[in-house]
Design a protein around this motif. Structure first.
Motif, PDB file in Angstrom:
ATOM      1  N   LYS A  84      11.262   3.865  -4.195  1.00 48.11           N
ATOM      2  CA  LYS A  84      10.171   4.629  -4.384  1.00 48.11           C
ATOM      3  C   LYS A  84      10.212   6.060  -3.934  1.00 48.11           C
ATOM      4  CE  LYS A  84       7.404   2.537  -7.032  1.00 48.11           C
ATOM      5  NZ  LYS A  84       6.865   2.852  -8.495  1.00 48.11           N
ATOM      6  N   ARG A  85      10.837   6.049  -2.745  1.00 47.28           N
ATOM      7  CA  ARG A  85      11.053   7.513  -2.018  1.00 47.28           C
ATOM      8  C   ARG A  85      12.320   7.918  -2.670  1.00 47.28           C
ATOM      9  NH1 ARG A  85      11.365   5.252   4.258  1.00 47.28           N
ATOM     10  NH2 ARG A  85       9.141   4.468   4.553  1.00 47.28           N
ATOM     11  N   TRP A 145       0.795  -1.153  -0.084  1.00 46.04           N
ATOM     12  CA  TRP A 145       0.128   0.014   0.002  1.00 46.04           C
ATOM     13  C   TRP A 145       0.780   1.121   0.094  1.00 46.04           C
ATOM     14  CZ3 TRP A 145      -4.504   0.194  -1.821  1.00 46.04           C
ATOM     15  CH2 TRP A 145      -5.442  -0.922  -1.477  1.00 46.04           C
ATOM     16  N   GLN A 146       2.130   1.184   0.695  1.00 50.12           N
ATOM     17  CA  GLN A 146       2.947   2.329   0.823  1.00 50.12           C
ATOM     18  C   GLN A 146       3.451   2.583  -0.719  1.00 50.12           C
ATOM     19  OE1 GLN A 146       6.935   1.995   2.256  1.00 50.12           O
ATOM     20  NE2 GLN A 146       6.183   3.767   3.997  1.00 50.12           N
ATOM     21  N   ASN A 147       3.792   1.437  -1.410  1.00 49.12           N
ATOM     22  CA  ASN A 147       4.372   1.630  -2.723  1.00 49.12           C
ATOM     23  C   ASN A 147       3.273   2.203  -3.854  1.00 49.12           C
ATOM     24  OD1 ASN A 147       6.936   0.958  -2.301  1.00 49.12           O
ATOM     25  ND2 ASN A 147       6.522  -1.254  -2.658  1.00 49.12           N
ATOM     26  N   ILE A 148       1.824   1.741  -3.620  1.00 50.40           N
ATOM     27  CA  ILE A 148       1.088   2.485  -4.242  1.00 50.40           C
ATOM     28  C   ILE A 148       0.738   3.795  -4.049  1.00 50.40           C
ATOM     29  CG2 ILE A 148      -1.588   2.324  -4.839  1.00 50.40           C
ATOM     30  CD1 ILE A 148      -1.321  -1.054  -4.161  1.00 50.40           C
ATOM     31  N   ILE A 199       1.490   9.356  -6.072  1.00 44.70           N
ATOM     32  CA  ILE A 199       2.065  10.616  -5.707  1.00 44.70           C
ATOM     33  C   ILE A 199       2.930  11.018  -6.927  1.00 44.70           C
ATOM     34  CG2 ILE A 199       3.821  11.790  -4.322  1.00 44.70           C
ATOM     35  CD1 ILE A 199       2.282  10.495  -1.882  1.00 44.70           C
ATOM     36  N   ILE A 200       4.043  10.008  -7.169  1.00 44.75           N
ATOM     37  CA  ILE A 200       4.814  10.317  -8.380  1.00 44.75           C
ATOM     38  C   ILE A 200       4.200  10.702  -9.690  1.00 44.75           C
ATOM     39  CG2 ILE A 200       6.625   9.171  -9.951  1.00 44.75           C
ATOM     40  CD1 ILE A 200       7.430   7.403  -7.193  1.00 44.75           C
ATOM     41  N   VAL A 201       3.074   9.878  -9.942  1.00 49.13           N
ATOM     42  CA  VAL A 201       2.118  10.098 -11.240  1.00 49.13           C
ATOM     43  C   VAL A 201       1.679  11.574 -11.278  1.00 49.13           C
ATOM     44  CG1 VAL A 201       0.098   9.684 -12.512  1.00 49.13           C
ATOM     45  CG2 VAL A 201       1.369   7.881 -11.657  1.00 49.13           C
ATOM     46  N   ASN A 205      11.612  13.689  -8.120  1.00 47.05           N
ATOM     47  CA  ASN A 205      10.468  14.319  -8.860  1.00 47.05           C
ATOM     48  C   ASN A 205       9.969  15.488  -8.280  1.00 47.05           C
ATOM     49  OD1 ASN A 205       9.223  12.684 -11.394  1.00 47.05           O
ATOM     50  ND2 ASN A 205       9.639  11.323  -9.786  1.00 47.05           N
ATOM     51  N   LEU A 206      10.206  15.804  -6.817  1.00 48.42           N
ATOM     52  CA  LEU A 206       9.850  16.797  -6.103  1.00 48.42           C
ATOM     53  C   LEU A 206      10.960  17.868  -6.271  1.00 48.42           C
ATOM     54  CD1 LEU A 206       8.453  15.431  -2.669  1.00 48.42           C
ATOM     55  CD2 LEU A 206       7.348  16.989  -4.182  1.00 48.42           C
ATOM     56  N   PHE A 207      12.254  17.283  -6.729  1.00 49.79           N
ATOM     57  CA  PHE A 207      13.290  18.302  -6.651  1.00 49.79           C
ATOM     58  C   PHE A 207      12.934  18.970  -8.266  1.00 49.79           C
ATOM     59  CE2 PHE A 207      16.947  18.145  -9.612  1.00 49.79           C
ATOM     60  CZ  PHE A 207      17.729  19.434  -8.893  1.00 49.79           C
TER      61      PHE A 207
END
Length: 252
Positions: free
Chosen positions: A233-234, A8-11, A16-18, A240-242
């Motif tokens: 994933k993190r 669930w964490q990976n999902i 979030i990445i999407v 992506n946040l960067f």
């Protein structure tokens, strides 16, 4: 129980990445022409289209790392939805828009091919960065009668390089052919190109020094996390946040 939590964490991280990747693909054009209404008519359809495309791209990427490929029936659903959205975009703009998006569909199709190992190629890196860094932003900045202007490439060189950087670093994490070192070196080359562009603009008084300093701080923090964390994933979320924050600061 632990496996379920990890799943669930990976999902959650994938979703979030999407969202972040979709914003990254259109943010420069929105900020670059924030006082203009051009592109607004197709923005909604573009966002939906990119969300779907990015989701399938991320799922395919994770499968590729394990040597697996998405089944044709599942990917067929994606193609049907994409074609409908492309037709809606053409209806509000012009045929050229649809042809460009169909070319992007072909690019995505190659990423799911079992023959070419496309996700392990430099061509994938460049094509992904070209579409997400330049093409989609141009689609939202070109106005009627939708004549292509090559001068519109210049404002989006930074977004191209930023997306190229996170693309090659992500490829290094998901490589099936164990090309980790190759993509890390490409990441260094991309970073050098970014700093060359920023320093050139700084010398030419085209860039505020405060923006340059903020970018350096963000860059150092991101690279530190990327090199010290072992959670794929993190690391992808942070990359992506960067990119998102860097694009916002640069184009604001």
């Amino acid at each position: 129980m632990i496996k379920k939590q990890i799943l669930w964490q990976n999902i959650a991280l994938t979703l979030i990445i999407v969202v972040i990747q979709t914003i990254i693909s259109i943010l420069p054009s929105i900020l670059f022409l924030r006082n203009s209404s051009q592109g607004a008519s197709v923005l909604t359809f573009m966002v939906i289209y990119l969300l779907i495309s990015d989701f399938f791209q991320l799922v395919g990427q994770s499968s590729y790392k394990k040597g697996k490929f998405m089944s044709i029936p599942i990917y067929g659903i994606k193609i049907i939805i994409s074609v409908i959205l492309i037709l809606l975009i053409i209806k509000q703009t012009a045929l050229q828009f649809g042809l460009i998006l169909l070319a992007y569909e072909l690019f995505q199709l190659l990423t799911f091919s079992k023959q070419f190992f496309y996700m392990d190629s430099v061509l994938y890196s460049l094509t992904n960065a070209f579409f997400k860094g330049i093409v989609f932003n141009q689609l939202l900045t070109i106005q009627y009668p939708y004549n292509y202007d090559f001068e519109l490439i210049q404002p989006f060189i930074f977004s191209f390089l930023i997306i190229l950087l996170i693309t090659v670093l992500t490829q290094g994490m998901y490589t099936f052919l164990k090309r980790h070192v190759k993509f890390f070196i490409l990441g260094i080359v991309s970073l050098i190109a970014i700093y060359f562009l920023l320093i050139h603009q700084l010398i030419g008084n085209q860039l505020n020094i405060a923006k340059f300093i903020i970018f350096i701080i963000l860059n150092i923090g991101t690279l530190y996390f990327f090199l010290t964390s072992d959670h794929t994933k993190r690391k992808e979320v942070v990359l992506n946040l960067f990119a998102l924050i860097s694009l916002y600061i640069y184009y604001i």
